[in-house]
Design an enzyme around this catalytic site. Structure first.
Site, PDB file in Angstrom:
ATOM      1  N   ASP A   1       2.082  -9.565  -5.601  1.00 37.24           N
ATOM      2  CA  ASP A   1       1.713  -8.246  -6.124  1.00 37.24           C
ATOM      3  C   ASP A   1       0.332  -7.841  -5.608  1.00 37.24           C
ATOM      4  OD1 ASP A   1       1.622  -5.958  -7.667  1.00 37.24           O
ATOM      5  OD2 ASP A   1       2.187  -6.946  -9.516  1.00 37.24           O
ATOM      6  N   ASP A   2       0.263  -6.745  -4.867  1.00 36.36           N
ATOM      7  CA  ASP A   2      -0.999  -6.236  -4.317  1.00 36.36           C
ATOM      8  C   ASP A   2      -1.610  -7.198  -3.293  1.00 36.36           C
ATOM      9  OD1 ASP A   2      -0.621  -4.133  -6.036  1.00 36.36           O
ATOM     10  OD2 ASP A   2      -2.532  -4.332  -7.088  1.00 36.36           O
TER      11      ASP A   2
ATOM     12  N   CYS B   1       3.893  -0.561  -6.661  1.00 42.65           N
ATOM     13  CA  CYS B   1       4.535  -1.669  -7.381  1.00 42.65           C
ATOM     14  C   CYS B   1       5.971  -1.364  -7.797  1.00 42.65           C
ATOM     15  CB  CYS B   1       3.720  -2.011  -8.628  1.00 42.65           C
ATOM     16  SG  CYS B   1       2.056  -2.639  -8.307  1.00 42.65           S
TER      17      CYS B   1
ATOM     18  N   ARG C   1       9.835  -2.512  -6.135  1.00 44.69           N
ATOM     19  CA  ARG C   1      10.794  -3.292  -6.915  1.00 44.69           C
ATOM     20  C   ARG C   1      12.156  -2.622  -6.956  1.00 44.69           C
ATOM     21  NH1 ARG C   1       6.076  -5.064  -7.780  1.00 44.69           N
ATOM     22  NH2 ARG C   1       5.715  -7.117  -8.665  1.00 44.69           N
TER      23      ARG C   1
ATOM     24  N   LYS D   1       7.150 -10.347 -13.172  1.00 45.25           N
ATOM     25  CA  LYS D   1       6.914  -8.933 -13.491  1.00 45.25           C
ATOM     26  C   LYS D   1       8.159  -8.094 -13.239  1.00 45.25           C
ATOM     27  CE  LYS D   1       4.135  -5.118 -11.549  1.00 45.25           C
ATOM     28  NZ  LYS D   1       2.862  -4.802 -10.870  1.00 45.25           N
TER      29      LYS D   1
ATOM     30  N   HIS E   1       8.515  -4.262 -14.578  1.00 47.08           N
ATOM     31  CA  HIS E   1       7.897  -2.973 -14.273  1.00 47.08           C
ATOM     32  C   HIS E   1       8.923  -1.843 -14.092  1.00 47.08           C
ATOM     33  CE1 HIS E   1       4.306  -0.825 -12.078  1.00 47.08           C
ATOM     34  NE2 HIS E   1       4.499  -0.382 -13.302  1.00 47.08           N
TER      35      HIS E   1
ATOM     36  N   HIS F   1      -2.530  -9.013  -8.317  1.00 47.53           N
ATOM     37  CA  HIS F   1      -2.799  -7.729  -8.978  1.00 47.53           C
ATOM     38  C   HIS F   1      -3.925  -7.906 -10.006  1.00 47.53           C
ATOM     39  CE1 HIS F   1      -2.072  -4.141 -11.444  1.00 47.53           C
ATOM     40  NE2 HIS F   1      -1.170  -3.717 -10.573  1.00 47.53           N
TER      41      HIS F   1
ATOM     42  N   ASP G   1       4.610  -6.387  -2.505  1.00 40.61           N
ATOM     43  CA  ASP G   1       5.125  -5.079  -2.916  1.00 40.61           C
ATOM     44  C   ASP G   1       4.373  -3.903  -2.316  1.00 40.61           C
ATOM     45  OD1 ASP G   1       2.802  -5.443  -4.397  1.00 40.61           O
ATOM     46  OD2 ASP G   1       3.672  -4.806  -6.301  1.00 40.61           O
ATOM     47  N   ASN G   2       3.151  -4.122  -1.891  1.00 41.12           N
ATOM     48  CA  ASN G   2       2.362  -3.054  -1.260  1.00 41.12           C
ATOM     49  C   ASN G   2       1.127  -3.667  -0.635  1.00 41.12           C
ATOM     50  OD1 ASN G   2       2.117  -2.344  -4.622  1.00 41.12           O
ATOM     51  ND2 ASN G   2       0.284  -3.101  -3.599  1.00 41.12           N
TER      52      ASN G   2
ATOM     53  N   LYS H   1      -2.773   0.428  -0.723  1.00 37.88           N
ATOM     54  CA  LYS H   1      -1.729   0.650  -1.720  1.00 37.88           C
ATOM     55  C   LYS H   1      -1.687   2.126  -2.080  1.00 37.88           C
ATOM     56  CE  LYS H   1      -0.743  -0.547  -6.577  1.00 37.88           C
ATOM     57  NZ  LYS H   1      -1.119  -1.457  -7.698  1.00 37.88           N
TER      58      LYS H   1
END
Length: 537
Positions: free
Chosen positions: A46-47, A84, A88, A127, A129, A211, A317-318, A358
């Site tokens: 994540d991130d 994010c 997903r 996660k 989300h 993240h 994710d990004n 992001k």
């Protein structure tokens, strides 16, 4: 692999009738027997920026992921959606985010729903989300948090275990609770169940790290004490050099310069440099802990004797995150009351060699590291790279190919949109895949369209920029004025997809401006005195 027997087909038909799934049959010549089909472990960080792993240029210690890369395949042009939740959605459905109904998934089927119908078990940790819960979308086991971000030490009230509320304890399995470790604790539990069955399994592991908030165990942070004292300018150069030396990127792609909204490291005061170095140390520790937990997963697979026939995929994710949202910088990052972030300055280094971050659809926002490892299935040379573009939407098609499954037209009361993704298996076999005709990108007021080497992109409704990515993937030479016809054609196609496929309306279809938007991502200094942390030496 052998053809599916009539008996297996009947099982699929019965399952479809029971679960309310209508399948669109796919033309295929062969399908694997259940005991020969590979297991799948899909891991999303994540991130995590493009250059934040050792095998993608970083100084952060990621030996387990580096080992997977050294014995597997690295993608140099793998894409996410720059955000994010939308990434997903695409990972789960094989569709663009709004096409699938965004968080509701109202026009998509999930990889869990498709793979369980094909005879796999499906578990998820981490996660979510999105709307509802993973157990509402085909996952038979789930532990994690439904929220988009959580306190790594104390969690929040969205944690669930198999659909039921789960209270975060102070201790878990003999050590203080830390979300990244707990994700793997439950992943190992679910793998234990899965490997006791004769079914192949799908495990989707969605780490919330790195993240924000930037929080990590003290010992892991102290490991990086002093490593970032030279600052982001020096770090970016060293990461880029490592990318070039490894062969990950060609030398013709120049390192993008530091933008005006990021100060030169040498212009900062000593106090500012100390604060900035401190928070990058915490980010590095979070990535390090993710890698440690990937190592735990790998060891478990080996111990269970299923490692060689398990496809492991690792992505992000990004791109790295530019948002300054620190509260209480005087608190230690191993204190559960702390809430540190970093901002565009370190994010710019995280996305080396690309521009922006992001949320943006420039390469810095949408470019993900992607590692594929599968001893029994990969035919590429160990440690090799591929520059064939791929996207998160490709996972669904890949998994269907591996399972010998079918893509549904309906799941329950959801009418499912046609699949966007294309199978990655030809690339895994060392072949040249028929590429996507185009790849569409959108988040809020950031947009892009890629057709072959050509990429049209706009940030915050600024003017359309045009780049030839074969020659200039760091997006330094805008060719829009030289090729106005291409800009017009690609712009029209972006709006067609946005309107007819994604079903955007209103502001989502607003025209772009005539000038590049001036962007400023670096926030004001966080409140609280900046103090050097006391560290063990």
């Amino acid at each position: 692999m052998v053809s599916v027997s009539l008996g297996v087909v009947r099982v699929f038909i019965v399952a479809a009738a029971v679960y309310g799934v209508t399948f669109v049959p796919r033309a295929r010549s062969v399908a694997a027997e259940p005991d020969a089909r590979p297991n799948i472990v899909l891991i999303m960080a994540d991130d995590l920026g493009f250059s934040d792993l050792g095998c993608y240029g970083s100084e952060i210690e990621t030996p387990n992921l580096d080992s997977l890369a050294a014995n597997g395949l690295r993608f140099s042009q793998f894409y996410n959606t720059a955000k994010c939740h939308s990434s997903r959605v695409s990972l789960l459905t094989g569709l663009y985010c709004d096409q699938a109904g965004a968080e509701s998934l109202s026009r998509g089927a999930t990889i869990a729903e498709v793979m369980t119908r094909a005879g796999y078990s499906a578990s998820m940790v981490g996660k979510w989300h999105l709307s509802k819960q993973p157990t509402d979308f085909g996952f038979q086991r789930y532990w994690g948090h439904l929220s988009g971000a959580t306190n790594f030490f104390t969690g929040d009230d969205t944690f669930r275990l198999n659909g039921e509320p789960w209270t975060v304890p102070k201790m878990l399995n003999g050590r203080p609770f830390y979300t990244t470790n707990a994700i793997t604790d439950f992943a190992l539990d679910f793998l234990g169940e899965a490997t006791a069955s004769d079914k192949p399994f799908l495990l989707y592991t969605a780490f919330n790290a790195p993240h924000y908030p930037l929080q990590a165990p003290r010992k892991d942070i102290e490991k990086y004490d002093g490593r970032y004292d030279a600052g982001w300018d020096a770090l970016r150069k060293s990461r880029h050099q490592k990318q070039l030396d490894s062969g990950l990127l060609p030398r013709k792609w120049k390192l993008s310069p530091r933008p005006d909204h990021i100060p030169a490291w040498d212009s900062l005061s000593n106090e500012e440099r100390q604060w900035e170095a401190d928070r990058m140390e915490v980010f590095a520790a979070m990535v390090d802990v993710v890698d440690q937990n990937v190592g735990r997963l790998v060891k478990h697979l080996k111990d269970k004797g299923v490692y060689d026939n398990t496809l492991i995929l690792f992505c992000s994710d990004n791109g790295a995150c530019p948002f300054e949202r620190t509260r209480g910088k005087n608190l230690k990052p191993w204190d559960s009351e702390s809430y540190w972030t970093y901002d565009a300055s370190w994010a710019h280094a995280g996305n080396t060699p690309f521009r922006l971050y992001k949320q943006n659809q420039h390469e810095g926002g949408i470019s993900s590291p992607m590692i594929a490892h599968w001893p029994n299935g990969l035919k590429t040379k160990p440690g090799s790279f591929t520059d064939q573009p791929g996207h998160l939407v490709d996972f669904m098609a890949t998994f269907i190919d591996l399972a010998g499954g079918d893509y549904p037209s309906e799941v329950g009361n959801r009418k499912v949109d046609p699949l966007q993704g294309k199978s990655l298996l030809p690339i895994f076999r060392g072949e040249t895949r028929e590429p996507h005709k185009q790849l569409y990108f959108h988040f809020a007021s950031d947009r892009a369209l890629r057709q072959g080497p050509w990429k049209l992109v706009s940030a915050k409704l600024g003017k359309w920029e045009l780049y030839n990515l074969d020659e200039d993937r760091t997006e330094l030479n805008d060719l829009a004025e030289k090729h106005p016809e291409r800009v017009a054609t690609m712009s029209a196609e972006w709006f067609r997809v946005a309107k007819d496929v994604e079903r955007l309306g209103g502001k989502g279809l607003a025209p772009v401006g005539k000038k590049v938007k001036e962007l400023n991502f670096r926030g004001a200094p966080a409140p609280g005195a900046s103090k050097k942390r006391t560290k063990k030496k």
